[in-house]
Design a protein around this motif. Structure first.
Motif, PDB file in Angstrom:
ATOM      1  N   GLY A  12      20.705  20.894  16.339  1.00  0.00           N
ATOM      2  CA  GLY A  12      19.670  19.904  16.037  1.00  0.00           C
ATOM      3  C   GLY A  12      18.519  20.565  15.321  1.00  0.00           C
ATOM      4  N   GLU A  50      23.628  17.132  17.824  1.00  0.00           N
ATOM      5  CA  GLU A  50      23.125  15.796  17.548  1.00  0.00           C
ATOM      6  C   GLU A  50      23.923  15.187  16.399  1.00  0.00           C
ATOM      7  N   GLU A  51      23.972  13.875  16.371  1.00  0.00           N
ATOM      8  CA  GLU A  51      24.803  13.186  15.382  1.00  0.00           C
ATOM      9  C   GLU A  51      24.427  13.570  13.949  1.00  0.00           C
ATOM     10  N   GLY A  52      23.133  13.646  13.672  1.00  0.00           N
ATOM     11  CA  GLY A  52      22.686  13.992  12.321  1.00  0.00           C
ATOM     12  C   GLY A  52      23.080  15.403  11.936  1.00  0.00           C
ATOM     13  N   ALA A  53      22.948  16.334  12.882  1.00  0.00           N
ATOM     14  CA  ALA A  53      23.312  17.726  12.607  1.00  0.00           C
ATOM     15  C   ALA A  53      24.819  17.866  12.409  1.00  0.00           C
ATOM     16  N   ALA A  55      26.832  15.698  11.219  1.00  0.00           N
ATOM     17  CA  ALA A  55      27.182  15.182   9.899  1.00  0.00           C
ATOM     18  C   ALA A  55      26.920  16.209   8.807  1.00  0.00           C
ATOM     19  N   VAL A  56      25.974  17.125   9.049  1.00  0.00           N
ATOM     20  CA  VAL A  56      25.623  18.144   8.064  1.00  0.00           C
ATOM     21  C   VAL A  56      26.613  19.297   8.087  1.00  0.00           C
TER      22      VAL A  56
END
Length: 234
Positions: A12, A50-53, A55-56
């Motif tokens: 994250g 975390e979902e955003g991380a 995805a990266v």
């Protein structure tokens, strides 16, 4: 000079809320040359990304489950970076995480193991104010191919950043591109660089005569001696 180009991937954005390092990638430069002595580790953070991380970087909990924990590779990383100048893009982010990991182990901060840190994002903003200065943008600007970069990866990004850094700082090289030694003057490290062999070609008689004709034409135009006569005398 030994330099380490470094990148991390994390679960994250904030180590203060428990986010951890899950990948470290380092590329070694010695006298601005890639050595191939790289450092790359995936790490088990004992928590989900975390979902955003995710995805990266795409590093799932399942993939990381059997990887070593940071404590298991900390000494190896300390030995690898000891005394080197470390190059990072957006350094406060990566240093914040690495310092937090070292603190959890009761060790001196990561930055205390390095001689200095160069933040290429800061440098890029100074060189290209008002422009995009992400790693992808810099790759485009300096002609570094990143076509194979579908997801962020610490080692891949460190390799790209190494190429970008060398392009950004190419003006620091001599004509010979080989650094000979370092000396200290008033506490500042200076690189002594041998210049490449240079050759001076003297003008021929015909060329000198043609040049004199041009000068006389300029003299006539200004009704006296043109300014270039002063430089010729000097």
């Amino acid at each position: 000079m030994r330099q380490i180009v470094l990148d991390t991937e994390t679960t994250g954005l904030n180590p203060r809320t428990g986010d951890r390092v899950i990948e470290i990638g380092c590329v070694e430069l010695h006298n601005r040359m890639l050595t191939g002595n790289n450092f790359h580790r995936y790490l088990n953070p004992d928590r989900d990304s975390e979902e955003g991380a995710l995805a990266v970087h795409g590093l799932t909990t399942e993939f990381l489950r059997d990887k070593p924990r940071f404590a298991e590779i900390a000494q190896e990383l300390r030995d690898y970076v000891q005394g080197a100048e470390v190059i990072i893009h957006n350094a406060p982010f990566d240093l914040g995480f690495l310092n937090a990991e070292f603190k959890l182990l009761g060790l001196p901060t990561f930055t205390e193991h390095c001689s200095s840190v160069i933040d290429t994002l800061v440098n890029a903003k100074e060189m290209h104010p008002g422009k995009r200065n992400s790693l992808d943008a810099l790759c485009d600007r300096y002609g570094v191919s990143n076509a194979h970069r579908k997801l962020h990866g610490a080692l891949l990004d460190a390799e790209l950043l190494a190429d970008v850094y060398l392009s950004m700082t190419r003006g620091q090289n001599s004509l010979s591109m080989d650094m000979e030694e370092e000396t200290t003057s008033d506490g500042v490290m200076l690189e002594v660089v041998p210049l490449a062999d240079t050759f001076v070609l003297a003008a021929s008689a015909d060329e000198l005569a043609e040049h004199e004709g041009v000068m006389k034409g300029l003299d006539k135009a200004v009704k006296g001696e043109c300014i270039w006569r002063n430089y010729a005398s000097a």
